[in-house]
Design a protein around this motif. Structure first.
Motif, PDB file in Angstrom:
ATOM      1  N   LYS A 115      68.926  40.939  50.977  1.00  0.00           N
ATOM      2  CA  LYS A 115      70.019  40.110  51.493  1.00  0.00           C
ATOM      3  C   LYS A 115      70.523  39.140  50.426  1.00  0.00           C
ATOM      4  O   LYS A 115      71.731  38.965  50.235  1.00  0.00           O
ATOM      5  CB  LYS A 115      69.523  39.343  52.717  1.00  0.00           C
ATOM      6  N   ALA A 116      69.587  38.513  49.718  1.00  0.00           N
ATOM      7  CA  ALA A 116      69.959  37.552  48.676  1.00  0.00           C
ATOM      8  C   ALA A 116      70.766  38.243  47.574  1.00  0.00           C
ATOM      9  O   ALA A 116      71.744  37.694  47.059  1.00  0.00           O
ATOM     10  CB  ALA A 116      68.697  36.914  48.094  1.00  0.00           C
ATOM     11  N   VAL A 117      70.389  39.451  47.234  1.00  0.00           N
ATOM     12  CA  VAL A 117      71.105  40.206  46.188  1.00  0.00           C
ATOM     13  C   VAL A 117      72.538  40.498  46.644  1.00  0.00           C
ATOM     14  O   VAL A 117      73.507  40.309  45.891  1.00  0.00           O
ATOM     15  CB  VAL A 117      70.356  41.522  45.859  1.00  0.00           C
ATOM     16  N   LEU A 118      72.674  40.933  47.886  1.00  0.00           N
ATOM     17  CA  LEU A 118      74.017  41.231  48.421  1.00  0.00           C
ATOM     18  C   LEU A 118      74.890  39.983  48.438  1.00  0.00           C
ATOM     19  O   LEU A 118      76.097  40.051  48.181  1.00  0.00           O
ATOM     20  CB  LEU A 118      73.906  41.791  49.842  1.00  0.00           C
ATOM     21  N   GLU A 119      74.289  38.851  48.745  1.00  0.00           N
ATOM     22  CA  GLU A 119      75.071  37.606  48.811  1.00  0.00           C
ATOM     23  C   GLU A 119      75.661  37.237  47.464  1.00  0.00           C
ATOM     24  O   GLU A 119      76.655  36.522  47.399  1.00  0.00           O
ATOM     25  CB  GLU A 119      74.202  36.470  49.378  1.00  0.00           C
ATOM     26  N   GLN A 120      75.063  37.723  46.393  1.00  0.00           N
ATOM     27  CA  GLN A 120      75.610  37.480  45.046  1.00  0.00           C
ATOM     28  C   GLN A 120      76.462  38.649  44.581  1.00  0.00           C
ATOM     29  O   GLN A 120      76.734  38.803  43.391  1.00  0.00           O
ATOM     30  CB  GLN A 120      74.489  37.237  44.050  1.00  0.00           C
ATOM     31  N   LYS A 121      76.838  39.514  45.508  1.00  0.00           N
ATOM     32  CA  LYS A 121      77.714  40.655  45.206  1.00  0.00           C
ATOM     33  C   LYS A 121      77.133  41.629  44.199  1.00  0.00           C
ATOM     34  O   LYS A 121      77.844  42.299  43.459  1.00  0.00           O
ATOM     35  CB  LYS A 121      79.100  40.181  44.730  1.00  0.00           C
ATOM     36  N   MET A 122      75.805  41.690  44.157  1.00  0.00           N
ATOM     37  CA  MET A 122      75.141  42.722  43.360  1.00  0.00           C
ATOM     38  C   MET A 122      74.607  43.772  44.333  1.00  0.00           C
ATOM     39  O   MET A 122      74.642  43.593  45.545  1.00  0.00           O
ATOM     40  CB  MET A 122      73.995  42.115  42.539  1.00  0.00           C
TER      41      MET A 122
END
Ligand code: PGA
Length: 252
Positions: A115-122
């Motif tokens: 989830k954290a990775v997606l939030e940074q658009k990665m």
């Protein structure tokens, strides 16, 4: 993101500046010859700067092998998603079996990292897979559905469209014992079926990689399977010729 052909290298804890330079330059110069394929390397944190310097503009993406689920703060030794984004990372491997097993990462933690990775658009490359013991006990489907289910619960079924799922049977990682194309396909098809129970459109479009002792010699047969869109490559990604051959085998 639509389903894509993708080969990602996982360097694990290998490499040094001099060797990386040769490998990265080789990749940067040869990848353009391959055709329609996404290609990336996930390197140890200290070499992200080097990866970016050599690969920027080459078409080869780069990324990390782990990240903190925390956004920032007093977490000595940890690396945040915003730091990885700052280094131009496109991909972050989460939930690799080595991290689950050796560093005690559980399903909830892996899901929080995705989830954290997606939030940074990665793009998180979410690893799932059963151990040898689990396969022998016949609980493979239960294990991978629990692992995937936890991630879906956290990021939503739509979140999978911006993620990559890597099926890596633990018994095939670094052992030279690849799953047969049929064994791998069976689990990939099962995972897609699970996704389609929630959203058939998403299931069709999720990029799914196989990982575990993929080599130039067995890549083409694995990548020919209907539900296998490419590979996550450990040992063989450290050898330029081997890795390039694997990339070529993924082009459809
Ligand atoms: P391997 O590793 O290709 O060396 O088996 C795969 C992985 O751990 O991602």
């Amino acid at each position: 993101m639509m389903r894509q052909r993708l080969v990602a290298g996982n360097w694990k804890m290998f490499g040094n500046s001099a060797r990386n330079q040769l490998l990265l330059e080789g990749l940067a110069s040869q990848v353009a010859t391959i055709g329609k394929l996404s290609c990336a390397v996930c390197v140890p944190f200290p070499y992200l700067y080097q990866a970016r310097s050599v690969l920027a503009g080459s078409g080869v993406g780069w990324g990390a092998q782990n990240v903190s689920q925390q956004p920032k703060g007093a977490f000595t030794g940890e690396v945040s998603v915003s730091m990885l984004a700052d280094f131009g990372c496109r991909y972050v491997i989460v939930g690799h079996s080595e991290r689950r097993k050796l560093f005690h990462e559980d399903d909830q933690l892996v899901a929080a990292k995705a989830k954290a990775v997606l939030e940074q658009k990665m793009t998180p490359i979410v690893c799932i897979g059963e151990s040898l013991d689990e396969r022998e006990r016949g609980v493979t489907e239960g294990v991978v559905s629990r692992q995937l289910g936890c991630v879906i619960k956290e990021i939503g079924i739509d979140g999978l469209l911006r993620s990559v799922v890597a099926y890596e049977p633990v018994w095939a990682i670094g052992t030279g014992k690849t799953a047969t194309p049929e064994q791998a396909q069976r689990v990939h098809a099962y995972l897609r079926k699970l996704m389609s129970e929630q959203d058939a459109g998403v299931a069709r479009h999720v990029t799914m990689l196989y990982g575990g002792s993929v080599k130039a010699a067995n890549a083409a047969a694995l990548f020919a399977m209907e539900d296998i869109d490419g590979g996550l490559i450990g040992g063989a990604s450290l050898d330029l010729n081997e890795f390039m051959s694997i990339c070529k085998a993924a082009v459809r």
